[in-house]
Design a protein around this motif. Sequence first.
Motif, PDB file in Angstrom:
ATOM      1  N   SER A 172       0.848  -1.187   0.000  1.00 34.44           N
ATOM      2  CA  SER A 172       0.000   0.000   0.000  1.00 34.44           C
ATOM      3  C   SER A 172       0.884   1.237   0.000  1.00 34.44           C
ATOM      4  O   SER A 172       1.794   1.351   0.830  1.00 34.44           O
ATOM      5  CB  SER A 172      -0.928   0.026   1.214  1.00 34.44           C
ATOM      6  OG  SER A 172      -1.812   1.139   1.128  1.00 34.44           O
ATOM      7  N   ASN A 173       0.648   2.091  -0.952  1.00 38.76           N
ATOM      8  CA  ASN A 173       1.390   3.350  -1.069  1.00 38.76           C
ATOM      9  C   ASN A 173       2.898   3.134  -1.005  1.00 38.76           C
ATOM     10  O   ASN A 173       3.623   3.839  -0.303  1.00 38.76           O
ATOM     11  CB  ASN A 173       0.923   4.348  -0.003  1.00 38.76           C
ATOM     12  CG  ASN A 173      -0.470   4.853  -0.295  1.00 38.76           C
ATOM     13  OD1 ASN A 173      -0.755   5.321  -1.391  1.00 38.76           O
ATOM     14  ND2 ASN A 173      -1.357   4.728   0.670  1.00 38.76           N
ATOM     15  N   GLY A 174       3.380   2.115  -1.731  1.00 35.97           N
ATOM     16  CA  GLY A 174       4.804   1.871  -1.857  1.00 35.97           C
ATOM     17  C   GLY A 174       5.455   1.102  -0.723  1.00 35.97           C
ATOM     18  O   GLY A 174       6.667   0.931  -0.712  1.00 35.97           O
ATOM     19  N   VAL A 175       4.672   0.628   0.255  1.00 37.95           N
ATOM     20  CA  VAL A 175       5.220  -0.104   1.391  1.00 37.95           C
ATOM     21  C   VAL A 175       4.638  -1.512   1.406  1.00 37.95           C
ATOM     22  O   VAL A 175       3.425  -1.689   1.238  1.00 37.95           O
ATOM     23  CB  VAL A 175       4.904   0.610   2.723  1.00 37.95           C
ATOM     24  CG1 VAL A 175       5.483  -0.148   3.907  1.00 37.95           C
ATOM     25  CG2 VAL A 175       5.418   2.046   2.708  1.00 37.95           C
ATOM     26  N   ALA A 176       5.501  -2.508   1.617  1.00 38.15           N
ATOM     27  CA  ALA A 176       5.049  -3.897   1.732  1.00 38.15           C
ATOM     28  C   ALA A 176       4.822  -4.232   3.203  1.00 38.15           C
ATOM     29  O   ALA A 176       5.654  -3.908   4.055  1.00 38.15           O
ATOM     30  CB  ALA A 176       6.089  -4.847   1.149  1.00 38.15           C
ATOM     31  N   PHE A 177       3.685  -4.862   3.501  1.00 41.59           N
ATOM     32  CA  PHE A 177       3.338  -5.249   4.868  1.00 41.59           C
ATOM     33  C   PHE A 177       3.140  -6.751   4.920  1.00 41.59           C
ATOM     34  O   PHE A 177       2.318  -7.305   4.172  1.00 41.59           O
ATOM     35  CB  PHE A 177       2.054  -4.556   5.319  1.00 41.59           C
ATOM     36  CG  PHE A 177       2.139  -3.061   5.301  1.00 41.59           C
ATOM     37  CD1 PHE A 177       2.849  -2.388   6.288  1.00 41.59           C
ATOM     38  CD2 PHE A 177       1.511  -2.321   4.303  1.00 41.59           C
ATOM     39  CE1 PHE A 177       2.928  -0.999   6.276  1.00 41.59           C
ATOM     40  CE2 PHE A 177       1.590  -0.943   4.286  1.00 41.59           C
ATOM     41  CZ  PHE A 177       2.302  -0.275   5.283  1.00 41.59           C
ATOM     42  N   LYS A 178       3.876  -7.425   5.799  1.00 36.93           N
ATOM     43  CA  LYS A 178       3.711  -8.857   5.986  1.00 36.93           C
ATOM     44  C   LYS A 178       2.371  -9.112   6.654  1.00 36.93           C
ATOM     45  O   LYS A 178       2.013  -8.452   7.617  1.00 36.93           O
ATOM     46  CB  LYS A 178       4.827  -9.418   6.870  1.00 36.93           C
ATOM     47  CG  LYS A 178       6.194  -9.314   6.261  1.00 36.93           C
ATOM     48  CD  LYS A 178       7.232  -9.827   7.219  1.00 36.93           C
ATOM     49  CE  LYS A 178       8.621  -9.509   6.717  1.00 36.93           C
ATOM     50  NZ  LYS A 178       9.643  -9.905   7.670  1.00 36.93           N
ATOM     51  N   ILE A 179       1.656 -10.100   6.139  1.00 36.90           N
ATOM     52  CA  ILE A 179       0.391 -10.464   6.767  1.00 36.90           C
ATOM     53  C   ILE A 179       0.337 -11.956   7.076  1.00 36.90           C
ATOM     54  O   ILE A 179      -0.720 -12.497   7.375  1.00 36.90           O
ATOM     55  CB  ILE A 179      -0.818 -10.064   5.900  1.00 36.90           C
ATOM     56  CG1 ILE A 179      -0.764 -10.735   4.530  1.00 36.90           C
ATOM     57  CG2 ILE A 179      -0.902  -8.555   5.766  1.00 36.90           C
ATOM     58  CD1 ILE A 179      -2.066 -10.701   3.797  1.00 36.90           C
ATOM     59  N   GLY A 180       1.490 -12.603   6.985  1.00 32.73           N
ATOM     60  CA  GLY A 180       1.550 -14.028   7.256  1.00 32.73           C
ATOM     61  C   GLY A 180       2.885 -14.412   7.850  1.00 32.73           C
ATOM     62  O   GLY A 180       3.572 -13.588   8.454  1.00 32.73           O
TER      63      GLY A 180
END
Length: 183
Positions: A172-180
């Motif tokens: 989102s908006n150039g940032v990767a977020f781990k969700i697992g």
Amino acid sequence: MPYDAPDLAMLNLSEIAELAAARKLPPVETWDPAQTGDSEMRIGADGTWFHQGSEIRRPAMVRAFSSLLRCESDGQHWLVTPSQKLSIDVEDAAFVAVEMQSEGEFEKRCLAFRLNSDDLVMAGPTSELALREGLPYLYVRNGLWAKVARSVYYELAEIGLSESPEFPKVWSNGVAFKIGASE
């Protein structure tokens, strides 16, 4: 005049970003009043607000009080005005992210969330998505977090698994977020 909650499904992300930026919140982070006390208020784990044990049922009241919230570095939550700082018990997170809108894919994706207070938050460099004990949370402002509702987490998981099945993440908006699971 009553406040009409935004329907994210009817808005594109540019419109959501404009609405989020247009909400003028009081500068609670700059206020340091000498008078402190207890608000006799509590925010339940499901995001329900209570005063003296009774549920606050008026959304406008919850919206107004939520604009005065702040969380100190020690984890204590406060309702802050220029003249008073009143403690408020928060069982889990101050907010719940109850709806999500997604545009784009992979690194070009943008995610917007509507909170139970009807605030709008765009995930990105200043509003991260993070896992706490395996549950997803969204940073809102002033030390405050929103627990991501289960239905919204399922949407995030679907995106993450389809775009990055080995190590689920969303952008989102150039940032990767781990969700697992960790990489």
